[in-house]
Design an enzyme around this catalytic site. Structure first.
Site, PDB file in Angstrom:
ATOM      1  N   PRO A   1       3.074  -3.415  -9.760  1.00 36.77           N
ATOM      2  CA  PRO A   1       2.263  -4.639  -9.701  1.00 36.77           C
ATOM      3  C   PRO A   1       1.208  -4.581  -8.599  1.00 36.77           C
ATOM      4  O   PRO A   1       1.519  -4.255  -7.467  1.00 36.77           O
ATOM      5  CB  PRO A   1       3.296  -5.725  -9.379  1.00 36.77           C
ATOM      6  CG  PRO A   1       4.633  -5.103  -9.572  1.00 36.77           C
ATOM      7  CD  PRO A   1       4.460  -3.647  -9.363  1.00 36.77           C
ATOM      8  N   GLU A   2      -0.030  -4.845  -8.973  1.00 28.67           N
ATOM      9  CA  GLU A   2      -1.097  -4.962  -7.982  1.00 28.67           C
ATOM     10  C   GLU A   2      -1.747  -6.328  -8.186  1.00 28.67           C
ATOM     11  O   GLU A   2      -1.258  -7.132  -8.983  1.00 28.67           O
ATOM     12  CB  GLU A   2      -2.076  -3.793  -8.129  1.00 28.67           C
ATOM     13  CG  GLU A   2      -1.327  -2.451  -8.001  1.00 28.67           C
ATOM     14  CD  GLU A   2      -2.175  -1.241  -7.665  1.00 28.67           C
ATOM     15  OE1 GLU A   2      -3.317  -1.433  -7.231  1.00 28.67           O
ATOM     16  OE2 GLU A   2      -1.685  -0.122  -7.823  1.00 28.67           O
TER      17      GLU A   2
ATOM     18  N   LYS B   1      -1.201 -10.471  -3.791  1.00 30.51           N
ATOM     19  CA  LYS B   1      -0.058 -10.133  -4.634  1.00 30.51           C
ATOM     20  C   LYS B   1       1.035 -11.195  -4.571  1.00 30.51           C
ATOM     21  O   LYS B   1       2.154 -10.964  -5.001  1.00 30.51           O
ATOM     22  CB  LYS B   1       0.478  -8.760  -4.214  1.00 30.51           C
ATOM     23  CG  LYS B   1      -0.549  -7.648  -4.464  1.00 30.51           C
ATOM     24  CD  LYS B   1       0.083  -6.268  -4.410  1.00 30.51           C
ATOM     25  CE  LYS B   1      -0.290  -5.545  -3.139  1.00 30.51           C
ATOM     26  NZ  LYS B   1       0.315  -4.195  -3.080  1.00 30.51           N
TER      27      LYS B   1
ATOM     28  N   ASN C   1      -1.213   0.949  -4.770  1.00 31.84           N
ATOM     29  CA  ASN C   1      -1.426   2.389  -4.681  1.00 31.84           C
ATOM     30  C   ASN C   1      -2.311   2.965  -5.788  1.00 31.84           C
ATOM     31  O   ASN C   1      -3.050   3.918  -5.566  1.00 31.84           O
ATOM     32  CB  ASN C   1      -0.073   3.104  -4.656  1.00 31.84           C
ATOM     33  CG  ASN C   1      -0.167   4.445  -3.974  1.00 31.84           C
ATOM     34  OD1 ASN C   1      -1.003   4.640  -3.093  1.00 31.84           O
ATOM     35  ND2 ASN C   1       0.651   5.375  -4.401  1.00 31.84           N
TER      36      ASN C   1
ATOM     37  N   ARG D   1       3.902   6.672   0.210  1.00 35.51           N
ATOM     38  CA  ARG D   1       3.358   6.519  -1.142  1.00 35.51           C
ATOM     39  C   ARG D   1       2.717   7.825  -1.579  1.00 35.51           C
ATOM     40  O   ARG D   1       2.178   8.558  -0.759  1.00 35.51           O
ATOM     41  CB  ARG D   1       2.278   5.434  -1.180  1.00 35.51           C
ATOM     42  CG  ARG D   1       2.760   4.072  -0.752  1.00 35.51           C
ATOM     43  CD  ARG D   1       1.556   3.202  -0.484  1.00 35.51           C
ATOM     44  NE  ARG D   1       1.898   1.950   0.153  1.00 35.51           N
ATOM     45  CZ  ARG D   1       2.014   0.795  -0.492  1.00 35.51           C
ATOM     46  NH1 ARG D   1       1.806   0.738  -1.781  1.00 35.51           N
ATOM     47  NH2 ARG D   1       2.323  -0.301   0.155  1.00 35.51           N
TER      48      ARG D   1
END
Ligand SMILES: [Zn+2]
Length: 251
Positions: A2-3, A51, A160, A241
């Site tokens: 989710p972004e 977010k 990311n 990440r």
């Protein structure tokens, strides 16, 4: 993952199904808020900020953050409920289930914005401000670009996937310092464009080609050929990440 676009889309979907409706069930499966019951109250606002997601019901505000794996499932056909459900809201035939939410808390509506006061300009917000975002981005010149783009205090909404894609289209390595960005205003504006065009999509696309397997420049494409120059896309998963980049296109 989710972004900001996913959260924006989730808010729009929840709004479509729940706005103006009276809750007929409110089942919160987080110990601290398990006794909160919003049954009988009306959902009168759903909004996203970066977010973060807020469902405002009467004097309460249901604040959630999807983190890595969270989602809201909503529909007229009752969404499946299993042990991962953290909250179940129903309004007659509509059911919304918050699953694996990284954050779920019930706040006082009048103060719910305190939870997001630390955020930089929201890429999908009505009050998006590229000047402030660009200034935040370059405030610490030695900072790696990827780290700055992911810092929600700089600008809010990038995760990311967009981070890697933005580094690619700007021609910079994720580890390059922000001082290398010649036009920070252009970079944050492109970030805004990327999220904006994807705000109604669940399968995000940064290349402009929405066909399967062609939607992204470098993210998730380790070992495959760069779409621009055919050099193999490199990756590094040693950090928190994974990062992906083209060694020829990015410096
Ligand atoms: Zn390339």
């Amino acid at each position: 993952m989710p972004e900001g676009d996913t959260v924006w889309h989730t808010a729009a979907t929840l709004r479509q199904h729940l706005l103006g409706r009276t809750l007929t069930r409110c089942d919160i499966r987080v110990p601290r808020f398990a006794t909160v019951d919003l049954t009988g109250q009306v959902v009168d606002e759903v909004l996203s900020r970066g977010k973060h997601l807020f469902i405002r019901v009467g004097q309460a505000s249901i604040h959630s953050h999807l983190k890595m794996d969270g989602s809201w499932r909503v529909g007229d056909r009752p969404a499946r409920v299993d042990h991962r459900a953290r909250i179940i809201l129903e309004a007659d035939t509509v059911r919304a289930v918050g699953v694996d939410l990284g954050v779920l808390e019930i706040l006082e509506r009048d103060h719910d914005r305190d939870a997001v006061a630390h955020l930089g300009p929201d890429l999908l917000g009505d009050d998006w401000n590229p000047q402030v975002a660009a200034a935040n981005l370059t405030a610490r010149p030695d900072r790696p670009i990827a780290e700055a783009l992911l810092d929600q205090r700089v600008l809010a909404g990038i995760g990311n996937v967009y981070c890697n894609e933005l580094c690619f289209i700007s021609g910079h390595l994720p580890t390059a310092p922000v001082s290398a960005v010649a036009d920070p205003h252009r970079l944050v504006s492109r970030a805004r464009e990327m999220l904006w065009v994807n705000r109604f999509r669940w399968n995000r696309c940064t290349t402009g080609d929405t066909r399967a397997g062609r939607q992204l420049w470098v993210y998730g494409r380790a070992g495959q050929n760069c779409r621009r120059c055919s050099t193999r896309v490199n990756y590094d998963d040693s950090g928190e990440r994974v990062t992906y980049w083209c060694p020829s296109c990015q410096r």
